[in-house]
Write an enzyme that holds these catalytic residues in place. Structure first.
Site: not given
Length: 430
Positions: A13, A16, A40-41, A224
């Site tokens: 988080d 990225k 999740g991006h 991650q």
């Protein structure tokens, strides 16, 4: 021209998605090399928000090849749903723009069911898994019973792979009180989805090596963060794959010499989702303020993130294990308005001072942070695109971070918008 690996240098988080998107405009190939759709991006482009989980961040940029490497575990149903969602936002995805490694393991519904059942019954210590089947799929990969993308092309092979997996899974399910797997239904669903996934299948190792030889710029995208690495993270509260930069090579099928620059993504403070140690975590108004200003809710789970001061010890450690050449410091603007800022510069454990986080879980949980205080700034840094637009105390904070982690800042991010970025050192020109 350099090939760049992007890795999270905290617990994930770190922002990225924005940085990969910012870099992908200058890359020819963007490759995911580990993890699953538990990552999740979030990308913000011209006010449009794109939330990606399985797809590489480069898919939103036209003219790029996006690659899902063999180091990833892939839920094919989720992938197709995600493709449909992105298409509805005006982004076209075709076999010419997306390539999936033929040896990529597939996450099946049985993996998610096992994941959730285990977590529900784990009264000793919950890991904090997202329940999406990533861990059980990696287990099957190592146990040599996983279904891979290439298996979808031959019904006889597919049956053999499924039968081998069910010998293991049905035994586990009995112990957890779950009904046996409906073999025929599982096979039917795989046969149905096979042509849709096989349309993107290719020998990625070959394509990547050809791209490298032809001088194309490759951006390796991690998911991650390094503190969730299966070997070097805060075990057992980690993910099920290697997250650090060394995985980029094996995760797509290139040699380590293909990596020229490692960019570590680092948030200007620290957050964590789920269980596990967090020495600099705050349980006060400052922690609440960081969470509110930083909108700290997981892209994948929606869970509220735990927040704390910047931990220089942890980042120095992850920069070493990933061989980070430079960092991208994100969310500096969240610190605007704090009268005083703190940085964790070490730990106290049983009366001794440590400059690293120990490996043993019981010692990690007993480490207390040693802080260094710095004056904050009242001016806004949001949207700054040059050093000249930053308050003096913000620049001092950034420079002190560089000193403490023994690694220079290459990029500085001051908002979710991709253009609100200060370039200090170009990773692609290194």
């Amino acid at each position: 021209m350099a090939n760049v690996v992007v890795v999270g240098a905290q617990w994930g988080d770190e922002g990225k998605g924005k940085i990969v998107d910012w870099l992908s405009e200058r890359a020819d190939v963007i490759a995911r090399f580990q993890g699953g759709h538990n990552a999740g991006h979030t990308l913000v482009i011209d006010g449009e928000v794109y939330k990606l989980h399985a797809l590489p961040s480069g898919v939103v940029r036209g003219g790029k090849l996006s690659v899902i490497g063999n180091g990833v575990v892939l839920d094919p149903w989720h992938l197709l749903n995600e493709i449909d969602t992105i298409r509805a936002q005006g982004i076209e995805i075709t076999p010419e723009t997306l390539m999936i490694a033929e040896n990529t393991p597939l996450i099946l519904p049985i993996h998610g069911e096992l994941d959730r059942a285990r977590e529900a019954q784990n009264s000793v210590a919950k890991i904090g898994t997202t329940g999406r089947g990533i861990g059980p799929c990696y287990e099957d990969k190592v146990g040599r019973r996983v279904v891979r993308v290439a298996d979808l092309a031959d019904p006889a092979t597919l049956e053999l792979r499924v039968d081998r997996a069910l010998v293991h899974h049905d035994a586990l399910r009995r112990g957890l009180g779950l009904a046996p797997v409906d073999r025929d239904a599982l096979l039917a669903s795989l046969v149905e989805i096979a042509p849709k996934i096989l349309a993107y299948a290719a020998p990625v190792w070959k394509a990547m090596n050809e791209a490298r030889k032809s001088g194309k710029r490759i951006l390796f995208e991690g998911a991650q963060g390094a503190l969730l690495d299966i070997d070097f993270g805060t075990y057992p509260f980690v993910t099920s794959s290697n997250v650090i930069a060394g995985q980029a090579a094996t995760g797509v099928g290139v040699g380590p010499g293909a990596i020229d620059f490692v960019l570590g993504i680092v948030k200007a403070y620290t957050t964590r989702v789920g269980e596990g140690p967090f020495p600099s975590e705050l349980h006060d108004a400052d922690g609440d303020r960081l969470g509110e200003r930083g909108h700290e809710f997981g892209t994948t789970t929606g869970r509220k993130r735990r927040c704390g001061w910047f931990d220089a010890c942890l980042v120095r450690q992850t920069c070493a294990t990933s061989g980070v050449n430079g960092i991208s410091l994100t969310k500096l603007d969240v610190l605007d308005g704090f009268e005083t800022l703190k940085i964790c510069v070490g730990y106290e454990l049983d009366g001794k001072r440590l400059d690293y986080l120990p490996t043993a879980a019981d010692q990690q949980s007993r480490c207390t942070p040693i802080y260094e205080e710095m004056p904050g700034w009242s001016e806004s840094t949001e949207g700054a695109r040059s050093w000249a637009e930053l308050p003096a105390n913000a620049i001092k904070y950034v420079r002190r971070v560089e000193e403490l982690i023994d690694c220079p800042v290459a990029l500085l991010s001051t908002s979710p918008e991709r253009e609100d970025t200060i370039l200090v050192r170009d990773p692609f020109s290194d």
